[in-house]
Design an enzyme around this catalytic site. Structure first.
Site, PDB file in Angstrom:
ATOM      1  N   ASP A 179     -10.780  96.790 -41.636  1.00  0.00           N
ATOM      2  CA  ASP A 179     -10.089  95.676 -41.398  1.00  0.00           C
ATOM      3  C   ASP A 179      -8.527  95.802 -41.955  1.00  0.00           C
ATOM      4  O   ASP A 179      -8.521  95.310 -43.311  1.00  0.00           O
ATOM      5  CB  ASP A 179     -10.565  94.393 -41.248  1.00  0.00           C
ATOM      6  CG  ASP A 179      -9.601  93.401 -40.422  1.00  0.00           C
ATOM      7  OD1 ASP A 179      -8.535  92.976 -40.949  1.00  0.00           O
ATOM      8  OD2 ASP A 179     -10.293  92.547 -39.662  1.00  0.00           O
TER       9      ASP A 179
ATOM     10  N   ARG B 114      -6.323  89.297 -33.015  1.00  0.00           N
ATOM     11  CA  ARG B 114      -7.564  89.727 -31.934  1.00  0.00           C
ATOM     12  C   ARG B 114      -8.757  88.926 -31.881  1.00  0.00           C
ATOM     13  O   ARG B 114      -9.406  88.701 -32.976  1.00  0.00           O
ATOM     14  CB  ARG B 114      -7.825  91.148 -32.295  1.00  0.00           C
ATOM     15  CG  ARG B 114      -8.532  92.172 -31.414  1.00  0.00           C
ATOM     16  CD  ARG B 114      -8.538  93.475 -31.639  1.00  0.00           C
ATOM     17  NE  ARG B 114      -9.554  93.667 -32.934  1.00  0.00           N
ATOM     18  CZ  ARG B 114     -10.300  94.814 -32.766  1.00  0.00           C
ATOM     19  NH1 ARG B 114     -10.115  95.894 -31.708  1.00  0.00           N
ATOM     20  NH2 ARG B 114     -11.211  94.947 -33.725  1.00  0.00           N
TER      21      ARG B 114
ATOM     22  N   ASP C 226      -7.496  92.418 -43.656  1.00  0.00           N
ATOM     23  CA  ASP C 226      -8.352  91.917 -44.866  1.00  0.00           C
ATOM     24  C   ASP C 226      -8.128  93.021 -46.083  1.00  0.00           C
ATOM     25  O   ASP C 226      -8.074  92.579 -47.287  1.00  0.00           O
ATOM     26  CB  ASP C 226      -9.697  91.921 -44.610  1.00  0.00           C
ATOM     27  CG  ASP C 226     -10.304  90.943 -43.420  1.00  0.00           C
ATOM     28  OD1 ASP C 226      -9.359  90.132 -43.018  1.00  0.00           O
ATOM     29  OD2 ASP C 226     -11.390  90.848 -42.872  1.00  0.00           O
TER      30      ASP C 226
ATOM     31  N   THR D  46     -13.939  88.944 -27.868  1.00  0.00           N
ATOM     32  CA  THR D  46     -13.560  89.753 -26.513  1.00  0.00           C
ATOM     33  C   THR D  46     -12.562  90.970 -26.698  1.00  0.00           C
ATOM     34  O   THR D  46     -12.339  91.461 -25.825  1.00  0.00           O
ATOM     35  CB  THR D  46     -12.693  88.700 -25.720  1.00  0.00           C
ATOM     36  OG1 THR D  46     -11.334  88.009 -26.212  1.00  0.00           O
ATOM     37  CG2 THR D  46     -13.463  87.293 -25.217  1.00  0.00           C
TER      38      THR D  46
HETATM   39  C1  PRP Z   1      -5.469  94.160 -36.263  1.00  0.00           C
HETATM   40  C2  PRP Z   1      -4.345  94.994 -36.323  1.00  0.00           C
HETATM   41  C3  PRP Z   1      -3.793  95.119 -34.977  1.00  0.00           C
HETATM   42  C4  PRP Z   1      -4.899  94.883 -34.177  1.00  0.00           C
HETATM   43  C5  PRP Z   1      -5.328  96.291 -33.595  1.00  0.00           C
HETATM   44  O1  PRP Z   1      -5.058  92.826 -36.417  1.00  0.00           O
HETATM   45  O2  PRP Z   1      -3.447  94.887 -37.379  1.00  0.00           O
HETATM   46  O3  PRP Z   1      -3.002  94.033 -34.907  1.00  0.00           O
HETATM   47  O4  PRP Z   1      -6.294  94.423 -35.219  1.00  0.00           O
HETATM   48  O5  PRP Z   1      -6.543  95.851 -32.591  1.00  0.00           O
HETATM   49  P1  PRP Z   1      -6.302  96.211 -31.206  1.00  0.00           P
HETATM   50  O6  PRP Z   1      -5.464  97.394 -30.736  1.00  0.00           O
HETATM   51  O7  PRP Z   1      -7.736  96.201 -30.610  1.00  0.00           O
HETATM   52  O8  PRP Z   1      -5.609  94.825 -30.390  1.00  0.00           O
HETATM   53  P2  PRP Z   1      -5.992  91.474 -36.323  1.00  0.00           P
HETATM   54  O9  PRP Z   1      -5.932  90.795 -35.143  1.00  0.00           O
HETATM   55  O10 PRP Z   1      -7.230  91.858 -37.101  1.00  0.00           O
HETATM   56  O11 PRP Z   1      -5.180  90.361 -37.267  1.00  0.00           O
HETATM   57  P3  PRP Z   1      -4.626  90.322 -38.596  1.00  0.00           P
HETATM   58  O12 PRP Z   1      -3.508  91.567 -38.781  1.00  0.00           O
HETATM   59  O13 PRP Z   1      -4.314  89.087 -39.031  1.00  0.00           O
HETATM   60  O14 PRP Z   1      -5.972  91.096 -39.617  1.00  0.00           O
HETATM   61  N1  URA Z   2      -8.147  96.253 -36.559  1.00  0.00           N
HETATM   62  C1  URA Z   2      -8.185  96.717 -37.650  1.00  0.00           C
HETATM   63  O1  URA Z   2      -7.600  96.307 -38.668  1.00  0.00           O
HETATM   64  N2  URA Z   2      -8.886  97.915 -37.801  1.00  0.00           N
HETATM   65  C2  URA Z   2      -9.799  98.287 -36.649  1.00  0.00           C
HETATM   66  O2  URA Z   2     -10.403  99.361 -37.012  1.00  0.00           O
HETATM   67  C3  URA Z   2      -9.450  97.766 -35.647  1.00  0.00           C
HETATM   68  C4  URA Z   2      -8.625  96.734 -35.365  1.00  0.00           C
END
Ligand code: PRP
Ligand code: URA
Length: 213
Positions: free
Chosen positions: A202, A103, A205, A107
């Protein structure tokens, strides 16, 4: 789209520990794994099976086995990886595809950085796994990828969802396919940064540590 919120005291208990910011990564990973096992019970309720006959020590018995073609499980990287072992433990014959989505934190749009899906998913049951359904952008993109490849039966397994994201997924999917979302809990809202509130922060993380862009 069909929404199923798992309601079980063990799930509520484990989600509460996940939310706690003091919970360290090893415990967080362990709990995600345990939660997937509990959610998978509901998510696989309609997994396709076929009759199968075995010989018991006494006679033959006809039961069932997972039908061919095997289901495909698709973790949305990174955070979805934390749910993969739990799912494959329950469906060991499943195949695994990978989608890497990140994400954009400005944006809030999902960007694809990896795609290892079979070209043809016709007739395959697909399980998309990702702990967080926030704005819905990532899950919608993942659903589009598998629908474009011919899937018509898609189950999404998430831990936490925001009402705004669920609505977006519902709008995006419409009546186009049989899409089910199984979630442990639906939270209150999204904040201005697109984070689920109260949420757990997150997920990527907390599972794997903070990495830069
Ligand atoms: C997080 C989560 C989803 C997304 C959700 O991933 O694991 O994939 O955000 O957000 P959305 O519904 O607004 O799209 P992230 O993009 O942070 O990547 P990561 O898993 O590598 O931390
Ligand atoms: N992605 C995450 O990991 N946590 C949130 O709360 C939203 C998006």
């Amino acid at each position: 789209m069909e929404l199923h919120v798992a309601d079980h005291p063990l799930i509520r208990h484990k989600v509460t520990v996940l939310r706690n910011k003091e919970t360290p990564s090893p415990t967080f990973r362990q709990l995600v794994d345990e939660l997937v096992t509990l959610l998978a019970y509901e998510a696989t309720r309609e997994v396709r099976v076929e009759p199968h006959t075995v010989q018991t020590p006494l006679t033959s018995a006809t039961g069932t086995r997972i039908a061919d073609p095997a289901p495909i499980i698709v973790p949305i990287l990174r955070a979805g990886l934390g749910m993969l072992d739990g799912m494959t433990r329950l469906i060991p014959s499943a195949e695994v595809g990978f989608l890497g989505l990140k994400r954009d934190e400005e944006t809030l749009e999902a960007i694809t950085y990896a795609n290892r899906l079979p070209d043809d998913l016709t007739g395959r049951q697909v399980f998309l796994i990702d702990p967080m359904l926030a704005t819905g952008g990532s899950l919608i993109m993942a659903i589009e990828y598998v629908l474009q490849r011919g899937a018509t039966d898609v189950t999404c397994v998430c831990l936490l969802a925001a009402p705004e994201g669920i609505e977006k997924v519902q709008e995006a999917v419409g009546e186009r396919a049989d899409v089910k979302v199984v979630v442990a809990q639906v939270d209150e809202k999204l904040n201005e940064q697109g984070y689920i509130v109260p949420g757990l922060g997150d997920a990527g993380d907390r599972l794997y540590g903070v990495i830069g862009d």
